[in-house]
Design a protein around this motif. Sequence first.
Motif, short mmCIF file in Angstrom:
data_model
loop_
_atom_site.label_atom_id
_atom_site.label_comp_id
_atom_site.label_asym_id
_atom_site.label_seq_id
_atom_site.Cartn_x
_atom_site.Cartn_y
_atom_site.Cartn_z
N VAL A 233 -37.99 81.95 26.65
CA VAL A 233 -39.12 82.83 26.96
C VAL A 233 -38.79 83.75 28.13
O VAL A 233 -39.07 84.95 28.10
CB VAL A 233 -40.39 82.00 27.24
N SER A 234 -38.15 83.19 29.15
CA SER A 234 -37.81 83.99 30.33
C SER A 234 -36.83 85.10 29.99
O SER A 234 -36.99 86.26 30.40
CB SER A 234 -37.19 83.10 31.41
N LEU A 235 -35.80 84.74 29.25
CA LEU A 235 -34.76 85.71 28.88
C LEU A 235 -35.32 86.81 27.97
O LEU A 235 -35.06 88.00 28.18
CB LEU A 235 -33.61 84.98 28.21
N LEU A 236 -36.09 86.40 26.98
CA LEU A 236 -36.67 87.37 26.05
C LEU A 236 -37.68 88.27 26.77
O LEU A 236 -37.70 89.49 26.56
CB LEU A 236 -37.34 86.63 24.89
N THR A 237 -38.49 87.68 27.64
CA THR A 237 -39.48 88.47 28.38
C THR A 237 -38.78 89.48 29.29
O THR A 237 -39.18 90.65 29.36
CB THR A 237 -40.40 87.56 29.20
N ALA A 238 -37.74 89.04 29.99
CA ALA A 238 -36.99 89.96 30.87
C ALA A 238 -36.40 91.10 30.06
O ALA A 238 -36.50 92.28 30.45
CB ALA A 238 -35.89 89.20 31.61
N THR A 239 -35.81 90.79 28.92
CA THR A 239 -35.18 91.81 28.09
C THR A 239 -36.20 92.81 27.57
O THR A 239 -36.02 94.03 27.68
CB THR A 239 -34.43 91.15 26.90
N LEU A 240 -37.30 92.31 27.00
CA LEU A 240 -38.31 93.20 26.42
C LEU A 240 -39.04 94.01 27.48
O LEU A 240 -39.30 95.20 27.29
CB LEU A 240 -39.31 92.38 25.60
N GLY B 90 -38.35 101.07 30.26
CA GLY B 90 -37.27 102.02 30.53
C GLY B 90 -36.46 101.71 31.78
O GLY B 90 -35.87 102.59 32.39
N ARG B 91 -36.42 100.44 32.18
CA ARG B 91 -35.69 100.07 33.40
C ARG B 91 -34.22 99.77 33.13
O ARG B 91 -33.46 99.62 34.07
CB ARG B 91 -36.36 98.86 34.05
N VAL B 92 -33.85 99.63 31.85
CA VAL B 92 -32.45 99.41 31.49
C VAL B 92 -32.04 100.43 30.44
O VAL B 92 -32.85 100.88 29.64
CB VAL B 92 -32.18 97.98 30.96
N ASP B 93 -30.77 100.77 30.46
CA ASP B 93 -30.20 101.71 29.49
C ASP B 93 -29.15 100.95 28.70
O ASP B 93 -28.09 100.61 29.23
CB ASP B 93 -29.60 102.91 30.23
#
Length: 198
Positions: A151-158, A164-167
Amino acid sequence: MSDAEGQSDIGADDDTAADADMGDLFDELEELEDIVDTPAEREQVRETMRAAMVASKATSPFGRVIRGYDRGDLAEALLGALLFGIPMAVEGGTQEVAVFLAAHTGALAGTFLFSVGLVVGIIYVADIQDVRVHQPLFGLIPRRLVGVVGVSLLTATLLLTGWGRVDWSAPYLAVANVVVAFVPMSIGAALGDLLPGS
């Protein structure tokens, strides 16, 4: 037996009962479940465990026995991840740390592993709740650990992608950003999952 001897036996039983807790009760019931002979007896032990769990939830939000992992636990983990993670998503310092980690592969891997270690410590070592591993994946990996980390990893990614904080045209830097946001999100998810005591 005299009344005085009976009174001292009762007092000793009361002291033993005071030292016992719900975790001890569940240990005893799990041992009993392993040694009973018939499916009906095993089901009766399981019903007793369910009744004990309901009773433990009625007393206090802490010190409960937590067993199993369901949608409610995932929702609590998501809430905790968001509460700790949204500030990371809007903070510019996240990108600065990610730039450093992207240039240092060992530090990036270490940061991720440290976060997973924190989750394990919060859930299974810190004794916030008495967490039992129930039906682990592949007989080895606790479902609660997979749920909280996932949940943490998916939430951070999404969240970082959606805002728009990652490219993702620079995938290694994007992964580094996700790992930086994952650190507090994983802590929030573990606490969010445990503190309600479900």
